[in-house]
Design a protein around this motif. Structure first.
Motif, short mmCIF file in Angstrom:
data_model
loop_
_atom_site.label_atom_id
_atom_site.label_comp_id
_atom_site.label_asym_id
_atom_site.label_seq_id
_atom_site.Cartn_x
_atom_site.Cartn_y
_atom_site.Cartn_z
N GLY A 138 0.81 -1.21 0.00
CA GLY A 138 0.00 0.00 0.00
C GLY A 138 0.85 1.26 0.00
N LEU A 139 1.90 1.27 0.79
CA LEU A 139 2.79 2.44 0.83
C LEU A 139 3.52 2.61 -0.50
N ASN A 140 3.91 1.50 -1.12
CA ASN A 140 4.58 1.59 -2.42
C ASN A 140 3.63 2.13 -3.49
N ASP A 141 2.36 1.71 -3.44
CA ASP A 141 1.38 2.26 -4.38
C ASP A 141 1.22 3.76 -4.18
N ALA A 142 1.22 4.20 -2.91
CA ALA A 142 1.12 5.63 -2.64
C ALA A 142 2.33 6.37 -3.17
N MET A 143 3.51 5.76 -3.06
CA MET A 143 4.71 6.38 -3.61
C MET A 143 4.65 6.46 -5.13
N GLN A 144 4.08 5.45 -5.75
CA GLN A 144 3.89 5.50 -7.20
C GLN A 144 2.97 6.66 -7.58
N LEU A 204 11.78 1.64 1.81
CA LEU A 204 10.83 0.55 1.61
C LEU A 204 11.53 -0.72 1.15
N GLU A 205 12.46 -0.56 0.22
CA GLU A 205 13.19 -1.73 -0.28
C GLU A 205 14.02 -2.37 0.83
N ARG A 206 14.65 -1.54 1.67
CA ARG A 206 15.46 -2.09 2.75
C ARG A 206 14.60 -2.87 3.74
N ALA A 219 8.27 -15.45 0.86
CA ALA A 219 9.49 -14.88 0.29
C ALA A 219 9.30 -14.50 -1.18
N GLN A 220 8.56 -15.31 -1.94
CA GLN A 220 8.34 -15.02 -3.34
C GLN A 220 7.53 -13.73 -3.51
N GLU A 221 6.51 -13.56 -2.66
CA GLU A 221 5.72 -12.33 -2.72
C GLU A 221 6.58 -11.11 -2.40
N TYR A 222 7.49 -11.25 -1.46
CA TYR A 222 8.39 -10.14 -1.14
C TYR A 222 9.35 -9.86 -2.29
N SER A 223 9.78 -10.88 -2.99
CA SER A 223 10.64 -10.67 -4.16
C SER A 223 9.91 -9.90 -5.24
N THR A 224 8.64 -10.25 -5.45
CA THR A 224 7.83 -9.50 -6.43
C THR A 224 7.65 -8.06 -5.99
N LEU A 225 7.41 -7.86 -4.69
CA LEU A 225 7.27 -6.50 -4.17
C LEU A 225 8.55 -5.70 -4.37
N LEU A 226 9.70 -6.33 -4.16
CA LEU A 226 10.98 -5.64 -4.37
C LEU A 226 11.13 -5.20 -5.82
N SER A 227 10.70 -6.05 -6.75
CA SER A 227 10.76 -5.67 -8.17
C SER A 227 9.87 -4.46 -8.45
N ASP A 228 8.69 -4.41 -7.84
CA ASP A 228 7.79 -3.26 -8.01
C ASP A 228 8.42 -1.99 -7.45
N GLN A 230 11.61 -1.33 -7.07
CA GLN A 230 12.73 -0.95 -7.92
C GLN A 230 12.25 -0.31 -9.21
N GLY A 231 11.15 -0.83 -9.77
CA GLY A 231 10.58 -0.21 -10.96
C GLY A 231 10.09 1.20 -10.68
N GLY A 232 9.46 1.41 -9.52
CA GLY A 232 9.03 2.75 -9.14
C GLY A 232 10.21 3.69 -8.96
N ARG A 233 11.30 3.17 -8.43
CA ARG A 233 12.48 4.03 -8.24
C ARG A 233 13.09 4.43 -9.59
N ARG A 234 13.07 3.52 -10.55
CA ARG A 234 13.56 3.89 -11.89
C ARG A 234 12.68 4.97 -12.51
N HIS A 235 11.37 4.88 -12.27
CA HIS A 235 10.46 5.91 -12.77
C HIS A 235 10.78 7.26 -12.11
N ALA A 236 11.05 7.25 -10.80
CA ALA A 236 11.38 8.48 -10.10
C ALA A 236 12.68 9.08 -10.62
N ARG A 237 13.65 8.23 -10.91
CA ARG A 237 14.92 8.74 -11.44
C ARG A 237 14.76 9.30 -12.84
#
Length: 323
Positions: A138-144, A204-206, A219-228, A230-237
């Motif tokens: 939810g927090l990552n969606d808000a950051m997006q 958030l990633e940490r 763990a797999q769900e967390y790996s998917t979340l980490l990919s999301d 990281q994708g948001g961070r690339r968009h921010a950059r």
């Protein structure tokens, strides 16, 4: 009496803030200014949650995970000064195998309210790490959403930069240095907000990486979340690169305008210097000036002055220095 809320599976329980027995499982939400509740947590869990935590630490079997995120302040507001439509949210997460505690700011955080609704629908067997996964999502969606709204602001600022480079606004008024400076200030605010957004995404990633180590089947769900994340961070950059491009365009426009002003003064000086020399010569108090006796002497001096003024102007125009 102040109350907070403990979330256990799909059940929402009111918990008194002062001297009440706190839950040993579920999700406990606490306001950062609720000193009575923080004191109660200190007494029952031996946790100091009113301290300044800058990086993940472990205390009394709890993992303390800090978050500092710029979140949207008012939904639907995508224009205006970037600094006025976002609010910083400092959240401290305390987590162990049975209990999840979040220390939240006084102002409501919409992402946490949405996460509360989603967690209420989890099965009773859901772990605290699965609940935290929902919260981080939810927090990552808000950051997006933050990055998307920054993009809208930057599109408006890019249009202003185009107006500046063209020289005129839509209304026909010429763009001045003050207009460029105002746009540059807004860009500076947007750049600062993007930097805070990237920092929040890194936090958030940490947190997600820390929790993934011990999350078992999640763990797999967390790996998917980490990919999301990281994708948001690339968009921010990418938005940060856009800010730099607009800033470079504005600085180039400002340099051109300053050069244009200097060029105008140079042309004016070149045109009026010869007439000034003629006027200075005939302004001398000589005893004998033959031109004074000529009946057409005044017209001669005026014509000479005009010629010496127009010749430099014609030369400058022929060279294209007026463009």
């Amino acid at each position: 009496m102040t109350e907070t809320t403990a979330h256990t599976g799909s059940t929402t329980l009111p918990v008194p803030a002062a001297q009440a027995e706190l839950p040993r499982s579920g999700w406990l939400r606490v306001r950062a200014t609720d000193q009575a509740m923080l004191a109660n947590i200190r007494r029952q869990y031996e946790l100091e949650l009113d301290q300044q935590v800058l990086h993940p630490v472990y205390e009394n079997h709890f993992a303390l995970l800090p978050l500092d995120l710029p979140l949207p302040d008012s939904p639907g507001s995508g224009s205006g000064d970037p600094g006025t439509v976002f609010t910083g949210a400092r959240i401290l997460v305390a987590l162990n195998d049975e209990l999840l505690i979040t220390v939240e700011p006084d102002h409501p955080v919409e992402a946490l309210a949405t996460a509360q609704t989603r967690i209420a629908r989890l099965p009773e067997s859901a772990t605290t790490r699965e609940a935290l996964l929902v919260i981080i999502e939810g927090l990552n969606d808000a950051m997006q959403d933050t990055v998307d709204r920054i993009s809208l602001v930057l599109n408006r600022l890019a249009d202003e930069a185009v107006d500046s480079s063209g020289g005129y606004k839509i209304g026909g008024r010429q763009v001045g240095v003050a207009d460029i400076a105002q746009t540059a200030v807004s860009l500076g605010g947007a750049e600062e907000l993007i930097a805070r957004t990237v920092q929040g995404q890194l936090m958030l990633e940490r947190v997600a990486r820390r929790v993934r180590r011990s999350s078992g089947h999640a763990a797999q769900e967390y790996s998917t979340l980490l990919s999301d994340i990281q994708g948001g961070r690339r968009h921010a950059r990418f938005q940060h690169a856009k800010v730099r491009n607009i800033q470079q365009s504005l600085m180039t426009t400002l340099d051109l305008k300053q050069n244009q002003i200097i060029k105008v003064f140079t042309v004016v000086t070149a045109v009026f210097t010869p007439p000034t020399l003629i006027a200075a010569y005939y302004g001398q108090n000589f005893a004998n000036m033959p031109e004074l006796a000529l009946p057409w002497g005044e017209w001669f001096v005026m014509g000479t002055t005009a010629i010496f003024a127009l010749v430099p102007l014609a030369y400058i125009k022929r060279k294209g220095w007026l463009r």
